[in-house]
Design an enzyme around this catalytic site. Sequence first.
Site, PDB file in Angstrom:
ATOM      1  N   HIS A  98      10.110  -1.009   5.162  1.00 25.61           N
ATOM      2  CA  HIS A  98       9.444   0.174   4.567  1.00 25.61           C
ATOM      3  C   HIS A  98       8.716   0.419   6.417  1.00 25.61           C
ATOM      4  CE1 HIS A  98       6.809  -3.975   5.043  1.00 25.61           C
ATOM      5  NE2 HIS A  98       6.063  -2.892   5.480  1.00 25.61           N
ATOM      6  N   HIS A 100       6.200   2.748   8.909  1.00 29.91           N
ATOM      7  CA  HIS A 100       5.098   3.030   8.663  1.00 29.91           C
ATOM      8  C   HIS A 100       4.616   4.458   8.948  1.00 29.91           C
ATOM      9  CE1 HIS A 100       2.078  -0.685   6.941  1.00 29.91           C
ATOM     10  NE2 HIS A 100       3.466  -0.982   7.982  1.00 29.91           N
TER      11      HIS A 100
HETATM   12  P1  AMP Z   1       3.525  -4.903   6.238  1.00 29.97           P
HETATM   13  O1  AMP Z   1       2.668  -5.334   7.539  1.00 29.97           O
HETATM   14  O2  AMP Z   1       4.411  -3.659   7.588  1.00 29.97           O
HETATM   15  O3  AMP Z   1       3.958  -5.155   5.560  1.00 29.97           O
HETATM   16  O4  AMP Z   1       2.951  -3.636   5.675  1.00 29.97           O
HETATM   17  C1  AMP Z   1       2.553  -3.726   4.142  1.00 29.97           C
HETATM   18  C2  AMP Z   1       1.792  -2.463   3.603  1.00 29.97           C
HETATM   19  O5  AMP Z   1       2.219  -2.400   2.794  1.00 29.97           O
HETATM   20  C3  AMP Z   1       0.179  -2.414   4.328  1.00 29.97           C
HETATM   21  O6  AMP Z   1       0.269  -2.010   5.346  1.00 29.97           O
HETATM   22  C4  AMP Z   1      -0.585  -2.596   2.952  1.00 29.97           C
HETATM   23  O7  AMP Z   1      -1.594  -1.883   2.955  1.00 29.97           O
HETATM   24  C5  AMP Z   1       0.656  -2.113   2.413  1.00 29.97           C
HETATM   25  N1  AMP Z   1       0.703  -2.217   0.799  1.00 29.97           N
HETATM   26  C6  AMP Z   1       0.157  -3.804   0.602  1.00 29.97           C
HETATM   27  N2  AMP Z   1       0.600  -3.632  -1.412  1.00 29.97           N
HETATM   28  C7  AMP Z   1      -0.061  -1.565  -1.421  1.00 29.97           C
HETATM   29  C8  AMP Z   1       0.332  -1.188  -2.233  1.00 29.97           C
HETATM   30  N3  AMP Z   1      -0.071  -1.741  -3.797  1.00 29.97           N
HETATM   31  N4  AMP Z   1      -0.055   0.314  -2.458  1.00 29.97           N
HETATM   32  C9  AMP Z   1       0.598   0.842  -1.505  1.00 29.97           C
HETATM   33  N5  AMP Z   1       0.297   0.302  -0.171  1.00 29.97           N
HETATM   34  C10 AMP Z   1       0.460  -0.948  -0.069  1.00 29.97           C
END
Ligand code: AMP
Length: 139
Positions: A98, A100
């Site tokens: 993903h 950001h």
């Molecule tokens: P990472 O640390 O790069 O794996 O980021 C994962 C991101 O996913 C974090 O910024 C979370 O806030 C986001 N996240 C986790 N669960 C959800 C969800 N159900 N909907 C939207 N974002 C999410």
Amino acid sequence: MSTIFSQIVEGEIPARIVYEDEATAAFLDANPLAPGHTLVVPKEEYERLNDVPDDVAQDLYATIHRLVPAVEDAVDADATSVAFNNGEAAGQEVPHVHCHIVPRFEGDGGGNTHTMIGKQIDLDDDELDEIAGEIESNA
Ligand code: AMP
């Protein structure tokens, strides 16, 4: 067990989806670092960037390219930080690639990529040459 992002893509859990096409989707981060913080994902699950096949990588980049100005304009941002946490040691929590897109504002107090680790390391010319050579031969 599918990732939470696959569950979003499948409509099994709610999210504020802002864009989708055949290969990719984008939705608001549930824990935003700034208004408009958006995640862009391939619909298929790949854990790390280097797992993503070439054609999907192109689709992913196209969606990021499309979403950056859409996000900036939506929240009147001055800039964006665009980043992948690529692997657990880099802080990746969800094992589904993903990107950001984090809107940035003059004076928001946030850092840049140079502040990720917080300190610079010293490498001499021989070490730099060796590392550059390794990367070049792997590329
Ligand atoms: P990472 O640390 O790069 O794996 O980021 C994962 C991101 O996913 C974090 O910024 C979370 O806030 C986001 N996240 C986790 N669960 C959800 C969800 N159900 N909907 C939207 N974002 C999410």
